[in-house]
Design a protein around this motif. Structure first.
Motif, PDB file in Angstrom:
ATOM      1  N   LYS A  76       0.869  -1.180   0.000  1.00 41.16           N
ATOM      2  CA  LYS A  76       0.000   0.000   0.000  1.00 41.16           C
ATOM      3  C   LYS A  76       0.901   1.224   0.000  1.00 41.16           C
ATOM      4  O   LYS A  76       1.791   1.357   0.821  1.00 41.16           O
ATOM      5  CB  LYS A  76      -0.891  -0.007   1.225  1.00 41.16           C
ATOM      6  N   VAL A  77       0.683   2.107  -0.967  1.00 43.28           N
ATOM      7  CA  VAL A  77       1.551   3.254  -1.145  1.00 43.28           C
ATOM      8  C   VAL A  77       0.711   4.527  -1.088  1.00 43.28           C
ATOM      9  O   VAL A  77      -0.375   4.602  -1.672  1.00 43.28           O
ATOM     10  CB  VAL A  77       2.287   3.178  -2.500  1.00 43.28           C
ATOM     11  N   ASP A  78       1.244   5.517  -0.405  1.00 42.95           N
ATOM     12  CA  ASP A  78       0.591   6.815  -0.314  1.00 42.95           C
ATOM     13  C   ASP A  78       0.781   7.543  -1.650  1.00 42.95           C
ATOM     14  O   ASP A  78       1.896   7.625  -2.167  1.00 42.95           O
ATOM     15  CB  ASP A  78       1.215   7.617   0.829  1.00 42.95           C
ATOM     16  N   PRO A  79      -0.275   8.081  -2.239  1.00 41.40           N
ATOM     17  CA  PRO A  79      -0.148   8.794  -3.518  1.00 41.40           C
ATOM     18  C   PRO A  79       0.838   9.959  -3.461  1.00 41.40           C
ATOM     19  O   PRO A  79       1.502  10.259  -4.453  1.00 41.40           O
ATOM     20  CB  PRO A  79      -1.564   9.287  -3.804  1.00 41.40           C
ATOM     21  N   LYS A  80       0.958  10.593  -2.301  1.00 45.19           N
ATOM     22  CA  LYS A  80       1.912  11.693  -2.161  1.00 45.19           C
ATOM     23  C   LYS A  80       3.342  11.191  -2.385  1.00 45.19           C
ATOM     24  O   LYS A  80       4.152  11.873  -3.012  1.00 45.19           O
ATOM     25  CB  LYS A  80       1.810  12.321  -0.773  1.00 45.19           C
ATOM     26  N   ASP A  81       3.630   9.988  -1.873  1.00 50.23           N
ATOM     27  CA  ASP A  81       4.965   9.419  -2.053  1.00 50.23           C
ATOM     28  C   ASP A  81       5.238   9.126  -3.530  1.00 50.23           C
ATOM     29  O   ASP A  81       6.348   9.342  -4.017  1.00 50.23           O
ATOM     30  CB  ASP A  81       5.120   8.133  -1.231  1.00 50.23           C
ATOM     31  N   LEU A  82       4.224   8.649  -4.227  1.00 46.49           N
ATOM     32  CA  LEU A  82       4.390   8.376  -5.657  1.00 46.49           C
ATOM     33  C   LEU A  82       4.644   9.653  -6.446  1.00 46.49           C
ATOM     34  O   LEU A  82       5.496   9.681  -7.340  1.00 46.49           O
ATOM     35  CB  LEU A  82       3.156   7.646  -6.212  1.00 46.49           C
ATOM     36  N   ARG A  83       3.902  10.709  -6.120  1.00 42.90           N
ATOM     37  CA  ARG A  83       4.109  11.986  -6.811  1.00 42.90           C
ATOM     38  C   ARG A  83       5.513  12.526  -6.536  1.00 42.90           C
ATOM     39  O   ARG A  83       6.184  13.022  -7.437  1.00 42.90           O
ATOM     40  CB  ARG A  83       3.044  12.999  -6.386  1.00 42.90           C
ATOM     41  N   ARG A  84       5.950  12.437  -5.283  1.00 40.08           N
ATOM     42  CA  ARG A  84       7.297  12.926  -4.935  1.00 40.08           C
ATOM     43  C   ARG A  84       8.359  12.104  -5.663  1.00 40.08           C
ATOM     44  O   ARG A  84       9.354  12.643  -6.141  1.00 40.08           O
ATOM     45  CB  ARG A  84       7.500  12.859  -3.412  1.00 40.08           C
ATOM     46  N   MET A  85       8.138  10.805  -5.745  1.00 44.00           N
ATOM     47  CA  MET A  85       9.088   9.945  -6.449  1.00 44.00           C
ATOM     48  C   MET A  85       9.173  10.341  -7.925  1.00 44.00           C
ATOM     49  O   MET A  85      10.269  10.409  -8.500  1.00 44.00           O
ATOM     50  CB  MET A  85       8.659   8.481  -6.317  1.00 44.00           C
ATOM     51  N   ALA A  86       8.052  10.628  -8.549  1.00 42.49           N
ATOM     52  CA  ALA A  86       8.036  11.048  -9.949  1.00 42.49           C
ATOM     53  C   ALA A  86       8.779  12.372 -10.123  1.00 42.49           C
ATOM     54  O   ALA A  86       9.560  12.539 -11.075  1.00 42.49           O
ATOM     55  CB  ALA A  86       6.606  11.165 -10.452  1.00 42.49           C
TER      56      ALA A  86
END
Length: 122
Positions: free
Chosen positions: A80-90
């Motif tokens: 389970k991944v927080d969408p904020k973490d995905l955006r920051r990773m991008a």
């Protein structure tokens, strides 16, 4: 008299016969025989596409079994991944790509400078 063509009866091979056909083809291919598939087709009375399917299935299972992946049928659950973490990773990946392009440009500029210095200060 009827001139109808006779109905072909399809030949069913046992698992042992299928394995023998696969091994026969693999041996011929290992020896780089030119007509391995045609020879096996005539030898066992089976079509080339059928033989090809048997060989593909046998070699795929063999590779998977050897690597231990054949028992691992279920894929691992996704975390389970927080969408904020995905955006920051991008965002970080984009910045890294930009910086890498600048590093590449810097390296080419340094090479050009070295060539010019060598030319001027011979």
């Amino acid at each position: 008299m009827d001139n109808k063509p006779e109905k072909q009866i399809k030949k069913r091979l046992s698992a042992a016969e299928k394995q023998a056909a696969v091994e026969f083809i693999l041996k011929l291919k290992a020896k780089r025989k030119k007509y391995a598939w045609q020879t096996a087709s005539k030898e066992f009375g089976v079509s080339i596409p059928t033989l090809n399917a048997w060989v593909r299935k046998a070699t795929t299972e063999k590779v998977l079994r050897r690597s231990g992946l054949i028992d691992k049928v279920k894929p691992a659950p996704l975390p389970k991944v927080d969408p904020k973490d995905l955006r920051r990773m991008a965002t970080l990946m984009e910045e890294i790509a930009t910086l890498q392009a600048q590093v590449d440009r810097l390296a080419s500029m340094r090479n050009e400078l070295a060539r010019l210095q060598a030319k001027i200060f011979k």
